[in-house]
Design an enzyme around this catalytic site. Structure first.
Site, short mmCIF file in Angstrom:
data_model
loop_
_atom_site.label_atom_id
_atom_site.label_comp_id
_atom_site.label_asym_id
_atom_site.label_seq_id
_atom_site.Cartn_x
_atom_site.Cartn_y
_atom_site.Cartn_z
CG HIS A 49 -41.70 -21.06 25.80
ND1 HIS A 49 -41.58 -21.97 24.74
CD2 HIS A 49 -40.94 -21.52 26.60
CE1 HIS A 49 -41.10 -23.16 25.23
NE2 HIS A 49 -40.25 -22.82 26.21
CG ASN A 83 -28.05 19.27 23.73
OD1 ASN A 83 -28.90 18.40 24.42
ND2 ASN A 83 -28.68 20.03 22.82
CG ASP A 84 -24.16 23.73 25.72
OD1 ASP A 84 -23.30 22.87 25.51
OD2 ASP A 84 -24.71 24.58 25.22
CB CYS A 106 -34.81 23.86 24.44
SG CYS A 106 -33.57 24.96 25.08
CG HIS A 123 -0.34 -0.13 2.47
ND1 HIS A 123 -0.04 0.99 2.99
CD2 HIS A 123 -0.11 -1.07 3.50
CE1 HIS A 123 0.71 0.63 4.33
NE2 HIS A 123 0.61 -0.78 4.62
NE ARG A 131 -29.47 29.36 21.28
CZ ARG A 131 -28.80 27.79 21.34
NH1 ARG A 131 -28.92 27.55 22.25
NH2 ARG A 131 -28.20 27.58 20.19
CG HIS A 170 -25.28 22.62 16.14
ND1 HIS A 170 -24.51 22.73 17.17
CD2 HIS A 170 -26.40 23.19 16.97
CE1 HIS A 170 -24.73 23.34 18.22
NE2 HIS A 170 -25.93 23.49 18.04
NE ARG A 178 -23.57 20.16 22.55
CZ ARG A 178 -24.33 21.25 22.60
NH1 ARG A 178 -24.64 22.22 23.44
NH2 ARG A 178 -25.37 21.17 21.32
CD GLU A 229 -26.79 27.05 27.04
OE1 GLU A 229 -26.91 26.11 26.37
OE2 GLU A 229 -26.64 28.16 26.49
NE ARG A 288 -29.50 24.05 18.97
CZ ARG A 288 -30.24 23.04 19.24
NH1 ARG A 288 -31.22 22.57 18.57
NH2 ARG A 288 -30.02 22.19 20.55
C1 PEP Z 1 -28.52 22.85 25.07
O1 PEP Z 1 -27.25 23.28 25.13
O2 PEP Z 1 -29.11 22.03 25.50
C2 PEP Z 1 -29.09 23.46 23.82
C3 PEP Z 1 -30.41 23.35 23.42
O3 PEP Z 1 -28.25 24.41 23.19
P1 PEP Z 1 -27.46 24.00 21.96
O4 PEP Z 1 -27.61 22.63 21.81
O5 PEP Z 1 -27.59 24.74 20.68
O6 PEP Z 1 -26.07 24.27 22.43
MG MG Z 2 -26.50 25.06 24.65
#
Ligand code: PEP
Ligand code: MG
Length: 835
Positions: free
Chosen positions: A751, A567-568, A615, A15, A445, A302, A578, A544, A409
């Site tokens: 079963h 998430n944050d 959210c 290779h 936001r 994202h 994350r 967050e 967002r």
């Molecule tokens: C979060 O942090 O949960 C959130 C909704 O914002 P983002 O995912 O855009 O950072």
């Molecule tokens: Mg966030």
């Protein structure tokens, strides 16, 4: 001419890396040096990596090297010596492909038994899709037909030469700043540009009278065809490099306008990419995009969030080398099992047809909830809203049952372009969303740029820990015009609908006070300019950053509402990046510490009479929903496709029971205990009879034991008796492995006593035609699934009775000849003396 033969001892064959050693040595001599692989019969130029790779030399192939020219004696000696003493050591063994799928959970038996060719990846957006595998970023050279007109041959040659120079310069610049993995790729590409055989092939194509563009395309096709046929997966992988380099060469000669990277899908497509930017994703035609395979990327990047919102099945962390030779062929992406099926056989097709039936049924049922408000069984409203990233998503979200937009967002409106959107552009986008909202509210936001959301033209320097650094509200002061333009556009749009403003990443009261000052300034300006806006537009903040959880009382004095960014908040509370696939297992929102934090936030906000939603991605997790309802959130916002299912689930929950459950969960010591608690809770939710019509099928077209077990398990899922039909089926298979449950007389009784069946059940399938069931044939299948935790042995007794009855001819013929589902149901109920 001098020749010698030898056996290739390299475990991975020739290779790029070993070929590079040979090439470097041979280029010291003027003689012609050829490498012939006796197995493939292919002869290559030993001074060219590409040509050497093209001989497809594998472990233990016999090869002959011939040397001819003015310095042939010296060259022969040196090359022979190299092959005999060093060649064997010039390649570290490649990491062997992870054939046993190591890190992935085992596949369900119903699928594994199909022996379908597949590769694994981490599933981040569910469902499945089928389409032609296309690489985004790479090109289909057959589709490049509208080529630039051919000029005089000299001019064409000059263009090609200039293109070469531009490209190698650009590679060298990239090398200077590239990180290790990226540098390896750039080096490999640079080697192709410098390869003498690559150049010779191009020259030969030009000599045939082709223009530069046509010659590059013909060269690309020449090498890709050669590499694609290699017996080694590693060699086949090089095809992608050739494609990349040739396309970049075309761009270097003719510009990116003429040869653009944008991809127009022409039919059902599965896109393969390293990491797609959100705007690249948005450009793809979603009606044709059937799946997404990313070689990198975490589960909350994202692009992945967008993919979820468009319900595109998506995998990340897929080993691309295993897919290179499937480009252009039909594959299947399964975002539930986390795999790509690379060869779609008849049983595979039937498997997914059944999956489709299940999904269609679920969708149809959920449609009933679409236009209802989110409400628990005891009448407590929980607003179910959608997360969007562009106004084009608003319409589909509301049509999917969103009661509001809980998170718009906006940073994506700024990403992947060369300059920021101006106030009017933003205003128009917000107005577009308002139009679709038809009076429902939208939380906009303000920009969360920075961190994982880069915007090149702002030239925010790279950071070691971008998530902990300069992002969101923290950049507003430096980019104050940008922030003000956004606030102005939101305020102007607020004259036309119900908008709310939300600020991301707030970590202190100072930031809130600063934002409020700016906002007051903008309001004043607008008033002066007589531009209408909503004077009462609510202002809220994301919760967050953990510090905010402890100053909720103070925040309540300054803002109108809160939305928890789970998430944050998870990543900051648990110190888990994350976007890093390596630490995903630590990213656990069921951790009691996290649940306590959530409860503290919601309780504090409500104590002050304010509104709080959630959210983050957690909102769409059905299994966690009872805890979210227990928190007493005013709103849960999620990707739109999850809304109908969530409404249905909420409608079955009792908010008071959910609260008790949450209290217990917060007392748990580990996430695992919380998981068990949730499982127990689900089991206790309903009480269904042992035999019911929705689990009886007559004259079904099921053609194998796998299809029967799958379909009957799926029926139990649809009947709400089991959440994970695959796991239930696995338990049934575990029993079949010990002894097949064919009884003779055309009957089989698979079963299990399983934790995956929430309400014990007797399922029935009378088949259109008999099938093989172990050593027996079966046409009538009665499946017994008993809840593992059910108290008492009452069900066990019923099952024993059933087993005895089946031995009686009369009972069997009654079932075999039943004219309807109702007749089977009644027969079972009366014979088994079920009330
Ligand atoms: C979060 O942090 O949960 C959130 C909704 O914002 P983002 O995912 O855009 O950072
Ligand atoms: Mg966030």
């Amino acid at each position: 001419m001098k020749t010698f033969s030898f056996t290739c001892e390299l475990p991975n064959g020739v290779h790029a890396r070993p070929a590079n050693h040979v090439e470097t040595l041979c280029n010291n001599y003027s003689s012609e040096i050829k490498w012939t692989n006796e197995r493939t019969g292919i002869t290559g130029n030993a001074k060219s990596v590409l040509s050497l790779i093209g001989t497809d030399t594998l472990f233990e192939d016999t090869c002959t090297i011939s040397v001819e020219g003015s310095d042939e004696n010296e060259a022969f000696e040196k090359v022979k010596q190299f092959i005999e003493t060093e060649f064997e050591h010039c390649d570290a063994p490649l990491e062997t492909a992870n054939e046993d799928d190591g890190e992935f959970v085992p596949l369900p038996r119903n699928f594994a038994n199909l022996k379908a060719e597949h590769i694994r990846g981490r599933a981040v957006s569910g469902g499945f899709g089928r389409g032609k595998l296309v690489r985004v970023g790479a090109v289909d050279f057959d589709s490049l037909t509208d080529l630039p007109p051919v000029a005089a041959i000299e001019e064409e040659k000059n263009q090609l030469e200039a293109g070469f120079e531009t490209l190698s310069r650009s590679f060298k610049v990239q090398l200077a700043s590239a990180a290790a993995t990226e540098a390896d790729v750039v080096k490999a590409h640079l080697a192709i540009v410098n390869d003498i055989e690559f150049k010779a092939t191009l020259d030969a194509k030009m000599a045939e009278g082709k223009g530069a563009a046509e010659a590059v395309i013909a060269t690309a096709k020449h090498y890709t065809a050669q590499l694609r046929n290699s017996a080694s997966a590693y060699m086949r992988e090089r095809e992608l490099d050739i494609r990349d380099v040739c396309f970049q060469l075309l761009q270097a000669i003719y510009g990116e306008d003429k040869f653009s990277n944008s991809l127009a899908l022409t039919g059902p497509t599965i896109c393969l990419a390293d990491d797609l930017t959100p705007s690249q994703f948005l450009e793809l035609d979603k009606s044709l995009l059937k799946g997404l395979i990313l070689t990198r990327g975490g589960s909350t990047s994202h692009t992945v969030i967008l993919a979820r919102s468009f319900a595109i099945s998506t995998l990340v962390g897929v080993d691309e080398t295993k897919l290179g030779d499937r480009l252009g062929y039909e594959v299947m992406v399964d975002g539930d099992l986390g795999l790509v099926v690379t060869e779609i056989t008849k049983p595979v097709s039937r498997y997914y047809e059944q999956e489709q039936r299940v999904q269609d049924t679920v969708r149809e049922r959920q449609a009933a909830f679409r236009d209802q408000k989110g409400m628990t069984a005891d009448g407590k409203p929980v607003e179910l809203a959608a997360n969007i990233a562009h106004s084009i998503e608003a319409g589909p979200a509301f049509r999917n049952g969103a009661e509001a937009i809980g998170l718009f967002r906006t940073e994506m409106l700024y990403m992947d372009r060369t300059c920021e959107p101006d106030e009017d552009e933003l205003y128009n986008i917000y107005c577009q969303a308002i139009e679709d909202a038809d009076g429902k509210s939208i939380i906009i936001r303000t920009i969360d740029i920075g961190g994982d959301k880069p915007v090149d033209y702002l030239q925010i320097p790279a950071e070691n820990n971008p998530f902990l650094g300069y992002r969101a509200v923290r950049i507003y002061e430096e980019f104050i015009d940008l922030f003000k333009a956004q606030l102005r556009s939101i305020l102007r749009a607020s004259a036309h609908g119900s908008l709310k403003i939300m600020i991301p990443m707030i970590s202190s009261l100072e930031e809130i006070l600063w934002v409020k000052d700016i906002l007051a300034e903008i309001r004043q300006d607008l008033r002066k300019e007589h531009i209408p806006f909503d004077e009462k537009i609510p202002l809220g903040i994301m919760v967050e950053v953990p510090s905010v959880a402890f100053i909720i009382d103070q925040c309540c004095e300054e803002v109108d509402f809160f939305s928890i960014g789970s998430n944050d908040l998870t990543q900051y509370l648990m110190a888990v990046d994350r976007d890093n696939a390596k630490v995903t297992k630590h990213y656990n929102s069921l951790n009691p510490a996290f649940l306590r934090t959530l409860d503290h936030i919601v309780t504090s906000v409500h104590r002050h009479g304010k509104w709080v939603g959630l959210c983050g991605e957690l909102g769409a997790k059905g299994s966690v929903l009872p805890l979210l309802v227990g928190l007493g959130l005013d709103e849960i916002s999620m990707s739109a496709p999850s809304i109908p299912a969530t409404k249905e689930r909420v409608s079955k929950l009792d908010s008071r029971q959910c609260r008790i459950l949450l209290n217990k969960a917060m007392d748990c010591r580990t996430s695992l205990q919380v998981e068990h608690l949730l499982a127990q809770f689900r089991m206790e939710q309903s009480d269904a009879p042992l035999v019911s019509r929705d689990c009886i099928m007559l004259d079904a077209d099921l053609r194998s034991k796998e299809e029967v077990i799958k379909t009957l398990s799926d029926n139990l899922f649809l009947a709400g008796r089991c959440r994970y039909p695959n796991s239930l089926a696995d338990d049934l298979w575990a029993r079949e492995d010990v002894f097949s449950t064919g009884l003779g007389f055309g009957f089989a009784i698979p079963h299990t006593k399983s934790e995956h069946i929430e309400q014990s059940a007797i399922s029935v399938s009378r088949l259109a035609k008999p099938i093989q069931w172990g050593d027996e044939e079966a046409q009538f299948v009665i499946m017994l699934t008993l809840n593992k935790h059910a108290a008492g042995d009452q069900h066990m007794k019923i099952f024993s009775k059933l087993a005895r009855r089946i031995m009686q001819e009369e009972f069997r013929s009654k079932l075999m000849n039943a004219a309807s589902v109702a007749e089977v149901e009644n027969t079972l109920k009366s014979e088994l003396e079920l009330a």
